[in-house]
Structure formats: C-alpha cells, structure tokens
Design a protein around this motif. Sequence first.
Motif, mmCIF file in Angstrom:
data_model
loop_
_atom_site.group_PDB
_atom_site.id
_atom_site.type_symbol
_atom_site.label_atom_id
_atom_site.label_comp_id
_atom_site.label_asym_id
_atom_site.label_seq_id
_atom_site.Cartn_x
_atom_site.Cartn_y
_atom_site.Cartn_z
ATOM 1 N N THR A 54 74.704 77.994 7.131
ATOM 2 C CA THR A 54 75.312 79.253 5.759
ATOM 3 C C THR A 54 76.352 78.185 4.845
ATOM 4 O O THR A 54 75.525 76.912 4.802
ATOM 5 C CB THR A 54 76.249 80.102 6.325
ATOM 6 O OG1 THR A 54 76.680 81.070 4.871
ATOM 7 C CG2 THR A 54 77.347 80.215 6.986
ATOM 8 N N LYS A 72 80.855 85.635 6.512
ATOM 9 C CA LYS A 72 80.535 85.713 8.252
ATOM 10 C C LYS A 72 81.105 87.214 8.732
ATOM 11 O O LYS A 72 81.902 87.174 9.098
ATOM 12 C CB LYS A 72 80.223 84.936 8.731
ATOM 13 C CG LYS A 72 79.244 83.776 7.999
ATOM 14 C CD LYS A 72 79.752 82.312 8.926
ATOM 15 C CE LYS A 72 78.511 81.184 7.927
ATOM 16 N NZ LYS A 72 79.152 79.921 8.701
ATOM 17 N N ARG A 106 76.693 89.950 8.856
ATOM 18 C CA ARG A 106 77.638 88.848 7.988
ATOM 19 C C ARG A 106 76.458 89.879 5.946
ATOM 20 O O ARG A 106 75.623 90.970 6.754
ATOM 21 C CB ARG A 106 77.106 87.779 7.779
ATOM 22 C CG ARG A 106 75.241 87.305 7.829
ATOM 23 C CD ARG A 106 75.135 85.798 7.731
ATOM 24 N NE ARG A 106 74.624 85.276 5.926
ATOM 25 C CZ ARG A 106 75.535 84.598 6.151
ATOM 26 N NH1 ARG A 106 75.319 83.452 6.650
ATOM 27 N NH2 ARG A 106 75.811 84.638 4.933
ATOM 28 N N ASP A 123 76.105 81.054 12.535
ATOM 29 C CA ASP A 123 75.835 81.838 11.112
ATOM 30 C C ASP A 123 76.083 82.699 10.547
ATOM 31 O O ASP A 123 75.896 83.623 9.636
ATOM 32 C CB ASP A 123 74.542 81.491 10.414
ATOM 33 C CG ASP A 123 74.065 81.344 9.892
ATOM 34 O OD1 ASP A 123 74.515 80.557 8.596
ATOM 35 O OD2 ASP A 123 72.504 82.847 9.307
ATOM 36 N N GLY A 124 77.710 83.789 11.449
ATOM 37 C CA GLY A 124 77.840 84.396 11.724
ATOM 38 C C GLY A 124 77.718 85.862 12.025
ATOM 39 O O GLY A 124 78.158 87.250 12.017
#
Length: 321
Positions: free
Chosen positions: A36, A241, A228, A223-224
């Motif tokens: 990200t 995120k 997110r 990546d969360g």
Amino acid sequence: MLIKRIRDWDLPESAATPEHIGLNRRAAIATMGAATLGFGSIGAARAATPMEVKIEDPGYSKAAMRFDPGRPLTPQKNAERYNNFYEFGLSKDIWQAAQKLPVEPWTIRIDGLVEKPFTISFDDLMKKVKVETRIYRHRCVEAWAITVPWEGFPASELVKLAKPLSSAKYLRYTTLADHKAMPGLSIPFFPWPYHEGMTMAEANNELAFIGTGMYHQPMPKQDGAPIRVVLPWKYGFKSAKSIVRIEFVKDQPETFWEKTSPDMYGFWANVNPKYPTLRWSQARERLIGTDKTVPTVIYNGYEKWVGSLYAGMKQDKTLFM
C-alpha cells in the motif's frame, strides 16, 4: 455473497494473478502479504520479473473496457512484500512484523452524527454487504504506483448502514492502535492513532471502496486486514488501514499527516502531476515490480468519475496535496 460488477473503469479480472484456492479466512489472513502507500526507496520491489498483462479479454464488452490504464497488474509477489505500515516500523520490509496484527475478533465503531451509534463485528458487517472485485490503480504520494485487484464493497453501502444525520458532512476514520502488537506506536512525533477523513460526497461516489481482500484472498495483515479504505483517485495515505472507528462529523477533520507535516500534506490529497511535494516531483511514477516510470495523470486517471466532486473549488495545491 460474492458478485462481479462490471463498470467502465474496471480492468479485466482475468489480468489478476491466479488465486490460491482452498484457503479459509483465518489461514489466508495469517499468511498473506500485500502493499500500500509508502515513503521510501523502491529497490526491493524491483527484484521480481515484471508480469506483462495485456488489458484485453473477450469476456468484457467494449463499454466495460473503455477505461484502459495502459499498464499491467502488479505481480502479487511484489505487492506482498513492499509495504508501509508505520505502526510496525518505518522500513518498507515490515510484512513479517505485521503478522502480529490481531485481527480476530474485530469490531468497528460507527458513531458521531448518526441516528443511533453502534458497534458491529467485521463478520456481521460482511453479512450485510455484497462483496465484489474492483481493479484499481493505487498511487503513492512518494511517486510509485501499483495496480491491484481489490475485494470489498462500495463505501456508500457503509454510509447507508450508518444512517447519518443531515448535519453530517464528513467521515473521520480511525485505525487500530495496539501498543502490544505495534512497536511503531512508540514513535513520538506521530499523532497516533492514525486517522483520516473524506467528505460525504466522496464517500458516496461510486469509486470510493471499502477493501476487505486482494488478489481473491482476504486482506493481508500488512495491507490493513481485515478492513481498510480504498480511494483510487487520491494519494495512498488517504486509504487508511485496519479501520476500527468511523465517525460522522459536521466539520472537516484534521488528519494525521496534516498534523505531522502540514507544509507537505493536506486534507484533499487528490493526485495531480502539476504539484510537487517539497522534496520530489509528482509528474511521473514508478510501477512497482518493474523498472518503468510513466507520466502521472490528474486524479490518477479517474477524473471522469470524480472531477465533478471538486467543481467550483479552487484548483490549486491545497486541493491536490
């Protein structure tokens, strides 16, 4: 329920890296990785061989394919291990550290100017929405870019569930701050927890998305996971995120990067090659997983769908940084 909606800004799903089947939610979240927004060098991301994918598919109509980004999807391997998640440290190579992110159980608090504030579990939320795949370009303020197949649901569905009052003009969203699992929270000059915001009009725009997965798998921790924000026409730091709270408010919220570096980052952060940061140009971007750089396009190529949101506003640096 998983459905595939085809819109004219979509890329063909067939261009995505083939999914690894047979993974359940817990196992996939525990082992996956992704990428990200970021702020640093990109040398590590250039190691893999580029995956060249033509944006052509006989299963898609010409109308569905009239928006062509002119680039391949980011190879999944590159997307898995080139990350920025400051709660786990300042290095790009934090995907392993991020596996300590506790994702179950997970709840999201919906409050502020709504009919009735409530807290909902991630699993219960997913029972109330229709999950779909969207393939978006994602542009970091640091001038690198990825193209990713996201799974999730329109942000407008979340707005409907929240039942905001007419006085609500903005959404302020806050991410997890777990001091036991996140060593980066000890960084003293950041105003933790991470918090961002958008207007109600932006949240209800058809491009605004709530991501719950990537590459046909549950959202990776780095990546969360498990949930997110995804706003493809804005710089990546707007797409926060690991969301734990969404607050509907009347006044424009001051955001994390506004507090940290107001001379560099503003509330809007719409992509525009015309306006550099204090330290680097935004005119071009490097495609992660390749040695290529390409020209940056205003609103990251999504002006047709979001330009009207900013009609009548002063088109200066404040709108784009």
